[in-house]
Design a protein around this motif. Structure first.
Motif, PDB file in Angstrom:
ATOM      1  N   ASP A 269      -8.806   2.252   0.924  1.00 33.98           N
ATOM      2  CA  ASP A 269      -9.656   1.530   0.984  1.00 33.98           C
ATOM      3  C   ASP A 269     -11.300   0.711  -0.162  1.00 33.98           C
ATOM      4  O   ASP A 269     -11.592   0.770  -1.020  1.00 33.98           O
ATOM      5  N   TRP A 270     -11.768  -0.172   1.020  1.00 29.30           N
ATOM      6  CA  TRP A 270     -12.963  -1.241  -0.093  1.00 29.30           C
ATOM      7  C   TRP A 270     -14.303   0.850   0.438  1.00 29.30           C
ATOM      8  O   TRP A 270     -14.967   0.574  -1.104  1.00 29.30           O
TER       9      TRP A 270
ATOM     10  N   THR B   4     -11.353  -6.746   4.238  1.00 32.20           N
ATOM     11  CA  THR B   4     -10.512  -5.220   4.693  1.00 32.20           C
ATOM     12  C   THR B   4     -10.565  -6.297   6.093  1.00 32.20           C
ATOM     13  O   THR B   4     -10.520  -6.629   6.482  1.00 32.20           O
ATOM     14  N   PRO B   5      -8.603  -5.233   6.291  1.00 34.94           N
ATOM     15  CA  PRO B   5      -7.688  -4.911   5.443  1.00 34.94           C
ATOM     16  C   PRO B   5      -6.884  -5.990   4.618  1.00 34.94           C
ATOM     17  O   PRO B   5      -6.153  -6.772   5.022  1.00 34.94           O
ATOM     18  N   TRP B   6      -7.133  -5.131   3.637  1.00 37.94           N
ATOM     19  CA  TRP B   6      -6.690  -6.162   2.781  1.00 37.94           C
ATOM     20  C   TRP B   6      -5.370  -6.627   2.295  1.00 37.94           C
ATOM     21  O   TRP B   6      -4.445  -7.759   1.788  1.00 37.94           O
TER      22      TRP B   6
ATOM     23  N   SER C 276       1.181  -1.144  -0.187  1.00 34.71           N
ATOM     24  CA  SER C 276      -0.242   0.122  -0.368  1.00 34.71           C
ATOM     25  C   SER C 276       0.792   1.283  -0.423  1.00 34.71           C
ATOM     26  O   SER C 276       0.829   2.204  -0.327  1.00 34.71           O
TER      27      SER C 276
END
Length: 474
Positions: free
Chosen positions: A277-278, A404-406, A259
């Motif tokens: 994020d999503w 999430t979290p990815w 990230s």
């Protein structure tokens, strides 16, 4: 399943690249373009949620410098011996019965195995080598034609500084076997009953030649009165841009897969950049999808028909992307025939000028499609034609939301209804996920989330959302 080559690269990087510094090579046919010192361009992707694509320009750094001489040898680390073998089987059954109303029963099993043994080394060009090269060589004059083209287009140029390379020929074998059986009994005056069974076996073997590149690390190359490989670049630094004051040279602009190293998107054209994020992905895709509302139902139908034709064709998609980018720069596009001409007609005015807002949305879609596999694009074409994209959209959204979290590996359980009429690896919706590297686990709808799948899955979500919006138009 992902290609055997992609799966090998993914498994290898999980063991040898914990820092996620290397970019995986997606195709064995393009492997030779990512040797140390090779020059690359970065194809636009339009979003921070999926990784940029790099493409070789058939030049190395010696082709743009003088005096002409071979580059110094890269420093070699290794060898590393990597052996990967997987063997598994899943089995399940279901039975439904009601007193006096009959009986239905079914069972299914899936087994898979793969094997690969590799000897690898990591090649790198250390900072001292770049220092020496810069002192000894200058930019070639006149510059090669491809550099003049990139300069006119405002494109950046990159150079490979690290590469993970095979030292021996590698043979990769993967097999899959699927079996199913069912029976029914219906109490009528004649008592109907029946049964059936079947199986499907698939075996793939590929050979990866010695010297093939599996992953690489790119660095930004700048050119002004002199050339540099950049250490801590200003985010606005360009290959052909003016030099920045206070700029530190002799280092690398590294593109991590994690990230912390994502490339800045074109969010300025759409407002502030969303959170990565999503919720941020949903907001970004919804903004693009909303822009399609200016199309009439008739134009939506024409655009949908053109996309159905070009989605399975990678070269057609790349050609369409180039036409749209050129059209935005020049202000108009020349007439085209076939499905590409239909798509361009939906995006342009009667005088040939492109409608910029619509064109940017389609370019965003094309950038997302480029992150997908051939199988995924083929399934999207089928789903768009049959208007059967809503269930896959819900499935992919559910996976992204629950994972999430990815950045963390974790199990993700899914409602069975999201996969369609049956929990089966033959379902198109599941195949879309499987191509991202997510595998079925256990007897229930369950996957093990892999952080490496995030970019491709986000791109898949964007494609499904945009294409679904087109499919909703009457």
């Amino acid at each position: 399943m992902p290609s055997a080559f992609e799966q090998v690269v993914r498994n290898t990087l999980q063991e040898l690249d914990c820092g996620r510094e290397l970019v995986p090579v997606r195709s064995l046919g393009h492997s030779a373009s990512f040797q140390p010192y090779c020059l690359l361009v970065k194809e636009p992707c339009g979003s921070v949620f999926w990784k940029p694509r790099f493409q070789g320009v058939e030049l190395s750094i010696r082709d743009i410098l003088e005096p002409d001489a071979p580059e110094p040898d890269a420093v070699q680390a290794g060898p590393f011996h990597f052996h990967d073998a997987v063997d598994g089987r899943l089995q399940g059954s279901v039975e439904l019965a009601a007193p006096g109303q009959g009986q239905l029963a079914g069972e299914a099993a899936m087994s898979s195995s793969s094997s690969a043994s590799m000897h690898l080394c990591l090649l790198s060009v250390p900072p001292c080598t770049w220092t020496a090269l810069r002192q000894e060589r200058r930019l070639r004059r006149p510059e090669p034609q491809i550099l003049r083209q990139l300069r006119r287009q405002g494109r950046n140029l990159y150079v490979v500084t690290k590469a993970l390379r095979t030292q021996r020929e590698v043979e990769v074998t993967s097999t899959q076997k699927r079996e199913g059986a069912g029976r029914f009994m219906l109490p009528t005056t004649m008592c109907l009953q029946g049964k059936g069974q079947g199986h499907l076996s698939h075996k793939r073997t590929i050979t990866i030649p010695s010297g093939s590149i599996l992953a690489f690390q790119p660095a930004l190359l700048t050119m002004g009165s002199d050339w540099e490989v950049v250490l801590f670049p200003d985010k606005r630094q360009k290959t052909f841009g003016p030099p920045q004051e206070g700029f530190l040279s002799l280092g690398f602009e590294i593109f991590h897969r994690g990230s912390g190293g994502r490339i800045q998107s074109d969010a300025a054209a759409w407002g502030s950049a969303p959170a990565e994020d999503w919720q941020g992905l949903q907001a970004e895709v919804a903004e693009r999808a909303k822009g399609l509302c200016i199309l009439s139902g008739e134009l939506c139908g024409q655009l949908r028909g053109g996309l159905v034709e070009v989605l399975p064709e990678e070269e057609a998609l790349r050609g369409l992307e180039e036409l749209l980018e050129q059209g935005l720069r020049s202000g108009h596009v020349p007439p085209q025939s076939g499905p590409v001409g239909i798509i361009l007609g939906c995006l342009s005015l009667s005088d040939g000028r492109l409608v910029e807002e619509l064109t940017e949305i389609v370019l965003y879609l094309l950038g997302a499609l480029a992150a997908l596999s051939d199988t995924q694009r083929g399934l999207l074409a089928w789903g768009l034609e049959t208007r059967a994209l809503q269930a896959p959209l819900s499935l992919v959204g559910s996976v992204l939301e629950q994972s999430t979290p990815w950045q963390l590996r974790q199990p993700v359980s899914l409602p069975a209804w999201l996969l369609g009429s049956s929990w089966s690896t033959e379902a198109p919706a599941w195949t879309l996920l499987e191509e991202c590297g997510l595998e079925l686990r256990g007897d229930a709808p369950h996957v093990s989330w892999e952080p490496e799948a995030q970019g491709q899955l986000c791109a898949l979500y964007a494609c499904l959302a945009l294409l679904s919006r087109l499919g909703e138009a009457q």
